[in-house]
Structures are given as C-alpha cells and as structure tokens.
Design a protein around this motif. Structure first.
Motif, PDB file in Angstrom:
ATOM      1  N   LEU A 178       0.790  -1.113  -0.017  1.00 23.42           N
ATOM      2  CA  LEU A 178      -0.059   0.031  -0.080  1.00 23.42           C
ATOM      3  C   LEU A 178       0.785   1.062   0.017  1.00 23.42           C
ATOM      4  N   PRO A 179       0.578   2.131  -1.028  1.00 25.36           N
ATOM      5  CA  PRO A 179       1.756   3.296  -0.972  1.00 25.36           C
ATOM      6  C   PRO A 179       1.686   4.057   0.362  1.00 25.36           C
ATOM      7  N   VAL A 180       3.040   4.475   0.755  1.00 26.44           N
ATOM      8  CA  VAL A 180       3.039   4.982   2.272  1.00 26.44           C
ATOM      9  C   VAL A 180       2.567   6.481   1.778  1.00 26.44           C
ATOM     10  N   PRO A 181       1.842   7.090   2.904  1.00 27.50           N
ATOM     11  CA  PRO A 181       1.503   8.568   2.592  1.00 27.50           C
ATOM     12  C   PRO A 181       2.642   9.413   2.749  1.00 27.50           C
ATOM     13  N   ASP A 182       2.446  10.428   1.936  1.00 26.83           N
ATOM     14  CA  ASP A 182       3.557  11.607   1.979  1.00 26.83           C
ATOM     15  C   ASP A 182       3.310  12.583   3.206  1.00 26.83           C
ATOM     16  N   VAL A 183       3.812  12.133   4.288  1.00 27.54           N
ATOM     17  CA  VAL A 183       3.572  12.878   5.618  1.00 27.54           C
ATOM     18  C   VAL A 183       4.840  13.067   6.415  1.00 27.54           C
ATOM     19  N   ASP A 184       5.160  14.389   6.761  1.00 26.61           N
ATOM     20  CA  ASP A 184       6.142  14.658   7.233  1.00 26.61           C
ATOM     21  C   ASP A 184       6.195  14.139   8.679  1.00 26.61           C
ATOM     22  N   ASP A 223       2.788  -4.668  15.992  1.00 28.77           N
ATOM     23  CA  ASP A 223       3.059  -4.489  17.310  1.00 28.77           C
ATOM     24  C   ASP A 223       4.288  -3.210  17.648  1.00 28.77           C
ATOM     25  N   GLU A 224       5.075  -2.848  16.923  1.00 34.65           N
ATOM     26  CA  GLU A 224       5.947  -1.861  17.054  1.00 34.65           C
ATOM     27  C   GLU A 224       5.301  -0.540  17.000  1.00 34.65           C
ATOM     28  N   ALA A 225       4.120  -0.523  16.010  1.00 34.85           N
ATOM     29  CA  ALA A 225       3.437   0.486  16.052  1.00 34.85           C
ATOM     30  C   ALA A 225       2.506   0.959  17.196  1.00 34.85           C
ATOM     31  N   ILE A 226       1.924  -0.258  17.635  1.00 30.93           N
ATOM     32  CA  ILE A 226       0.946  -0.353  19.026  1.00 30.93           C
ATOM     33  C   ILE A 226       1.449   0.356  19.976  1.00 30.93           C
ATOM     34  N   VAL A 227       2.685  -0.070  20.578  1.00 25.53           N
ATOM     35  CA  VAL A 227       3.475   0.367  21.490  1.00 25.53           C
ATOM     36  C   VAL A 227       3.986   1.916  21.336  1.00 25.53           C
ATOM     37  N   GLU A 228       4.473   2.036  20.362  1.00 21.93           N
ATOM     38  CA  GLU A 228       4.942   3.350  20.131  1.00 21.93           C
ATOM     39  C   GLU A 228       3.685   4.242  20.242  1.00 21.93           C
ATOM     40  N   ALA A 229       2.440   4.078  19.390  1.00 23.22           N
ATOM     41  CA  ALA A 229       1.352   4.915  19.576  1.00 23.22           C
ATOM     42  C   ALA A 229       0.934   5.231  20.781  1.00 23.22           C
ATOM     43  N   HIS A 230       0.886   4.063  21.709  1.00 21.52           N
ATOM     44  CA  HIS A 230       0.311   4.427  22.896  1.00 21.52           C
ATOM     45  C   HIS A 230       1.482   5.305  23.732  1.00 21.52           C
ATOM     46  N   VAL A 260       2.056   5.521  13.228  1.00 20.34           N
ATOM     47  CA  VAL A 260       1.647   4.476  12.180  1.00 20.34           C
ATOM     48  C   VAL A 260       2.146   4.665  11.017  1.00 20.34           C
ATOM     49  N   VAL A 261       2.394   5.871  10.284  1.00 16.51           N
ATOM     50  CA  VAL A 261       3.311   5.781   9.197  1.00 16.51           C
ATOM     51  C   VAL A 261       4.635   5.763   9.425  1.00 16.51           C
ATOM     52  N   LYS A 262       5.173   6.143  10.363  1.00 14.88           N
ATOM     53  CA  LYS A 262       6.720   5.866  10.667  1.00 14.88           C
ATOM     54  C   LYS A 262       6.865   4.229  10.555  1.00 14.88           C
ATOM     55  N   TRP A 263       6.010   3.400  10.817  1.00 17.73           N
ATOM     56  CA  TRP A 263       6.041   1.916  10.766  1.00 17.73           C
ATOM     57  C   TRP A 263       5.746   1.281   9.592  1.00 17.73           C
ATOM     58  N   TRP A 264       4.665   2.066   8.826  1.00 20.39           N
ATOM     59  CA  TRP A 264       4.397   1.981   7.645  1.00 20.39           C
ATOM     60  C   TRP A 264       5.619   1.923   6.565  1.00 20.39           C
ATOM     61  N   LYS A 265       6.346   2.985   6.899  1.00 23.53           N
ATOM     62  CA  LYS A 265       7.504   3.344   5.912  1.00 23.53           C
ATOM     63  C   LYS A 265       8.533   2.238   6.398  1.00 23.53           C
ATOM     64  N   GLU A 266       8.612   1.741   7.406  1.00 25.94           N
ATOM     65  CA  GLU A 266       9.727   0.593   7.860  1.00 25.94           C
ATOM     66  C   GLU A 266       9.175  -0.743   7.270  1.00 25.94           C
ATOM     67  N   PHE A 267       7.908  -0.965   7.358  1.00 29.35           N
ATOM     68  CA  PHE A 267       7.721  -2.407   7.059  1.00 29.35           C
ATOM     69  C   PHE A 267       7.029  -2.209   5.427  1.00 29.35           C
ATOM     70  N   GLY A 268       6.970  -1.221   5.073  1.00 33.48           N
ATOM     71  CA  GLY A 268       6.186  -0.982   3.716  1.00 33.48           C
ATOM     72  C   GLY A 268       4.695  -1.410   3.527  1.00 33.48           C
ATOM     73  N   TYR A 269       4.252  -1.427   4.642  1.00 30.89           N
ATOM     74  CA  TYR A 269       2.751  -1.814   4.824  1.00 30.89           C
ATOM     75  C   TYR A 269       2.199  -1.341   6.255  1.00 30.89           C
ATOM     76  N   PRO A 270       1.186  -0.696   6.243  1.00 34.79           N
ATOM     77  CA  PRO A 270       0.560  -0.343   7.677  1.00 34.79           C
ATOM     78  C   PRO A 270       0.206  -1.540   8.450  1.00 34.79           C
TER      79      PRO A 270
END
Lengths: 134, 466
Positions: A111-117, B267-274, B424-434
């Motif tokens: 899924l494309p990653v959103p372009d968010v800072d 799980d990485e996103a869950i703990v860091e989001a909290h 969520v976006v941080k880990w989405w970037k890391e794993f390529g998927y949310p």
C-alpha cells in the motif's frame, strides 16, 4: 438484521456525484470531518460479501468492514452507474469481482506510504520518558 | 473512622509471584548438565496455510517472568482438564487457557525423552530454557480448541455462533501438535528484549517496583492490541477517575505482543502509538506507562479477560477497564460477554458469580465501560451513557479506521491524534505496509521480540545437536 456498507466520500468522489440525487444522501460523520454514503443490505448479502475476502468482517456497528480498497472503488463505480444505494449495487459489484482480483492481491502486499512529514514525532521519540532498563 | 485510602498494591494471583529465571551462568550450566536432549523451538504453523500463528517461547517468557503466576509450566493432563472444565488450576486458582508445550510425533521420537527427563530448549540457536518433563500425553487439538472457547450449546449465555477457522485463537489451538510435554519451565539464558519493545518491558516484579518508585497504589489497566484512537484515549482517561479518595495514580497500558491476525497493526506501531500519548502531552507521563506481555492473542473475549486479570493483578494493578467487544474478533461472542462475566458471572464457564467474587478469584476489580463516541453537539468524546444525541454522534470502529488507511485517507484528528497517525506512518515506511500481512508475520517470526546472548552448552548436549 440489516448490514451496512459505507463508502467514504472524498473530494474526487464528491465531484462524481455532485448535482445528482446521491448528493443529498451523503451523511456527515465525526462532526463533518468525514462524509459517507451508506448502502443497507440484507444479512444474507452482507454474509456473502464478507465471505469473498479473508479479512472482511462485520464490525460492532453492523458495518461490513476491511474489504479491499479496490472493492470499495468498484462499489462506488456501481453507485455512480446505477445512481442508487440499493443492495443491487453490492450485488453487481460482487459479480464483477474477478475483474479486480489482481488489484486485490497487490493490495495484500503493498500500500503506498502517505507523503507525511513525521520529523516532529521522531524528535519526540529521541528522548523517551521510558527507557530500557535491562 | 475507617481509612478508605488504598495503601498497597494487590497481591499476586495465587499469592506468590512466579520467577523462574536463572541469571547465574554457573547455575545455568549445572541445570544444562542435567538435560538429556535439546530441542529447537519451532513456531506453531496454521494447520491449513502453514503461516506462523504462535510461538511457545512467548508463553515460556510469560510463565517464567511471572505474568501467568501461579502457572509454572506446561500443564499436565489433569490440569488441562481442570482448566477446560471449570477454568481453574488444580490448586483452585482461576486460570482460563491451556498453557501447553506441544511437539510433533516425529520430533518426540527423535528426542527420546519421557517423564523425569529434562529438555534443553533453544531459541534462535542459543540455549534458552529448560523443561522438566513431568508427564507426556496426547490431546485432540480440535477438542481443546472447541472447549477452550465454548459452543452455543454449552455456553448459551454468551457464545452466539460456533467457532470456525476465521477465528485466530481457535485456529491456534486447532493447529497444536498432538503430543504434550508437561512440566515446569526455567529460563537459563535471559533474552535481551529488542527495540522498540525494550523500553516497555515491565515483568510483574519490575512493574511493582516501578509503581512503588512512582508512589502509585491505585493503578488501572488498559488492555490493547490496537493503535489508540481518541475513543481509547477518552476511555483511559475517564475510567481512571475510579480510585480511593482521588482518581487512580497510574494508567498502565499493557499491550499484548505476539503473532496476531493479518490486518491488525504491527506491534511496533501499537506500543509506540500508545507511548506517543504521553510524549505528545495528551496524558502526563508521570501518570501513564506503556508495558507489554508476550502472548499470541487468542481473541477469546470473556476467556481472554480472565487472562488479562491474571497478568495485570500480577503486575500490581487494582482495576481493569473492560469495554465492549473486549479482546474479541468477529461475532462469536455477545459483544458484552466480558462485562457479563465481570458483572454477574457465566455459570457455564465455571463462574456463578463474577471472577472477583469466587473462590480462587481475583483482587483486581472490573471497570466495565459501555462505549465512547464522538459527539459534535457535546463537543467531546462522549460516554454513551451520557450523550443522547442519536443520529449526531459517530461510533468508533477499529475496522473502519483500518479501512480509511487502506484507502490512503488521513484519519481526521477527531479519530486519531496527528502524532499517533504519524507513528503509524513511521512503521508503514519501515515495513512497507501499515498492517500485519503475511510478509510481516513471516519476518517477525524470524526476528521475534528478543535476542539471545551466546551461551556455551555441555559436550553431551552438543553431540545431541549434531
């Protein structure tokens, strides 16, 4: 018990239905932060829909959720074509499911990653309150 | 006049915290010398798809660090039957789930072990723990799966439809190997928790020390397997108004970390989001702690709530938030099944009264909460028992929010704090998927949440490997 299928209406989708009878059926949610169209379907059709997708489910509100984005796009296309929010929309979309099979499979992988800072949260994380103690 | 202030943390479930972690290398060596065989821990694979759905190492960690006190190891046949029949250990303490060390027939034959033998368990190629085999027996995984979660016929109070393969927890038990090695576990090579989990690692003993350091005597637990939306945040804040002469000192988020279903958040996103809720100032860090427990979630709603009570009471927590659809998946249970259990009991599961009012039950008390929703007229994240603006308010749904992300839409601040979304976006970037997908779960299973320091083994065990 009836089930529901919602389509979120963003600007692009709004443009496609502006001026039609569908525009009046848009419901604001979360204080207008989001807008949606809702299709009410019989339980049986709801069940048939979730059976098509491994992750799909009814949520606590009775909505059919976690269907692929590609399927939602197809349902919206059918809404526009039929100018209707009747269960027929979902039936037609299900009939055309094979046409989006590849899109759905791709969606499971990427899924494309959103372009968010995100620099502000990385800065906050640089000095966490809880630190490793092992 | 009676002093109504709460001055102490509740006692551990079963009276004493289990701690079966050997930190002295010489002692570890002595224990290894008593072992007659070596076994490399393998993940439990989905019986149909072959995907990893559980790793027994997480249960060994939770047992040995005391999260599951008074359980000390893999259950004997009699203990298993007792748990399945009445949700009690043989000692009479409430415990909801079978805790079992299962092994394939082929591996069992290769090991050549039996009752009285000690088995060295390796993880990631290093010595990890010892299993003192007390009993070897067979189970019918289908029977264990069915009895663990209940059926509409036997548990009509809360089970609405039969469990099937769409239910992750049910499939976990159904995918068990038939042979069970029962006996106590002892960790002999303490694993290092990997980032980002390392800063949230608070086993019961350490959690209690931390609460005392902070001066907390009244603590409320929030169960999570999710990135927190604003409804979760409102729930945490409002539920914490319970206490003695003032609201709770502490709000402890305890995330369940392990293999989960495809489509959940990593799980990485869950703990860091909290954690972000206190880093970004929505709850003061002096009052908020993020912690986790290793467990491959079974999504057992009322049954899972009992395990949550075990874990959190052992950590020293006095109250537990229970919302609708607690630790649930799908429509198998009544959406208020957990609250039914914790308000009047579920006789068919062995509870004629709530779990805090039965022999062998809990000190931890429930805080049964209905629901929070967003109401633009109230201009707040409103409690459903207050707000009467039908047709105006919007209900939260985790599935709905995941659907927004799936479509590439940014959840508005009425749903996610912006900083939480960015995690969520941080880990989405890391794993390529949310979300958890097959690739994430496979890689995660190789990585696990721990690394093992190198530890040498006695010669007789090295020979067993070759």
């Amino acid at each position: 018990m009836a089930k529901y299928f919602a389509i979120i209406i963003d600007e692009k989708r709004f443009a496609a239905i502006k001026g039609t009878s569908l525009e009046e059926k848009i419901e604001p949610i979360f204080g207008g932060a989001l807008k949606r169209l809702v299709i009410e379907v019989p339980d049986e059709l709801g069940q048939k829909t979730i059976e098509q997708f491994s992750k799909a489910r009814f949520d606590a509100r009775g909505f059919i959720e976690e269907t692929p984005a590609a399927f939602k796009r197809l349902v919206f296309k059918k809404i526009v074509e039929l100018k209707s929010l009747s269960p027929e929309v979902l039936e037609k979309a299900l009939e055309e499911l094979p046409s989006i099979k590849e899109e759905i499979e791709k969606e499971d992988r990427e899924l494309p990653v959103p372009d968010v800072d995100i620099s502000d949260i990385l800065e906050l994380q640089r000095n966490p309150v809880q630190k490793p103690t092992q | 006049m009676q002093d109504i202030r709460i001055k102490d943390l509740p006692p551990p479930h079963g009276g004493k915290l289990v701690e079966r972690v050997v930190r002295d290398p010489q002692m570890a060596w002595k224990l290894m010398e008593k072992c007659s065989a070596v076994y490399d821990i393998k993940p439990t694979l989905h019986y149909k798809t072959g995907a990893p759905i559980r790793n027994v190492y997480r249960e060994i960690m939770s047992v040995c660090y005391g999260f599951f006190s008074p359980v000390e190891g893999s259950m004997t046949k009699a203990e298993l039957e007792s748990v399945l029949d009445r949700r009690r250990l043989l000692s009479g303490w409430v415990f909801p789930y079978p805790i079992l060390f299962d092994i394939s027939e082929e591996d069992f034959k290769k090991l050549g072990v039996g009752p009285g033998d000690w088995l060295l368990l390796r993880l990631k190629g290093e010595p990890f723990a010892i299993l003192e085999i007390e009993e070897v027996y067979e189970i019918d995984p289908f029977d264990v799966a069915t009895r663990t979660f209940g059926t509409p016929e036997k548990n009509p109070e809360v089970v609405k439809v039969p469990f099937d393969d769409k239910h992750t927890g049910y499939v976990i038990y159904k995918s068990f190997n038939k042979i069970i090695l029962a006996g106590k576990y002892t960790i002999i090579n303490e694993p290092k928790i990997r980032p980002p989990f390392d800063r949230f690692w608070y086993p019961p003993k350490k959690a209690r020390e931390e609460f005392k350091r902070r001066g907390w005597t009244t603590v409320i637990a929030h169960q999570t397997r999710n990135v927190p939306h604003t409804g979760h945040e409102a729930l945490m804040k409002m539920a914490a108004y319970i206490g003695d002469i003032k609201p709770c000192d502490g709000i402890v988020v305890n995330a369940i970390i392990g293999a989960k279903r495809i489509g959940d958040f990593p799980d990485e996103a869950i703990v860091e989001a909290h954690e972000m809720l206190h880093l970004a100032g929505y709850i003061k860090p002096e009052r908020h702690m993020v912690t986790f427990t290793l467990w491959d979630m079974r999504y057992g709603n009322p049954i899972e709530s009992l395990l949550h009570a075990v874990i959190r009471q052992n950590m020293g927590i006095s109250w537990h938030m229970f919302g609708r659809d607690h630790a649930a998946l799908g429509e198998y249970y009544d959406i208020y099944a957990t609250q039914i259990l914790w308000s009047k009991g579920i006789p068919s599961f062995g509870f004629d009264a709530p779990p805090y009012a039965v022999p062998g039950g809990f000190y931890i008390r429930p805080q049964n909460i209905a629901e929070f929703w967003y109401c633009p007229k109230c201009k707040e994240f409103a409690y459903s028992e207050n707000c009467n603006h039908k047709g105006i308010y919007s209900r939260y749904s985790g599935s709905f929010i995941r659907g927004l992300l799936n479509e590439g839409l940014t959840p508005p601040p009425e749903i996610y704090r912006p900083e939480v979304y960015k995690v969520v976006v941080k880990w989405w970037k890391e794993f390529g998927y949310p979300f958890n997908n097959e690739k994430y779960l496979r890689e995660r299973e190789e990585r696990l949440e721990v690394d093992l320091p190198h530890m040498d083994m006695p010669e007789h065990l090295k020979k067993k490997i070759s």
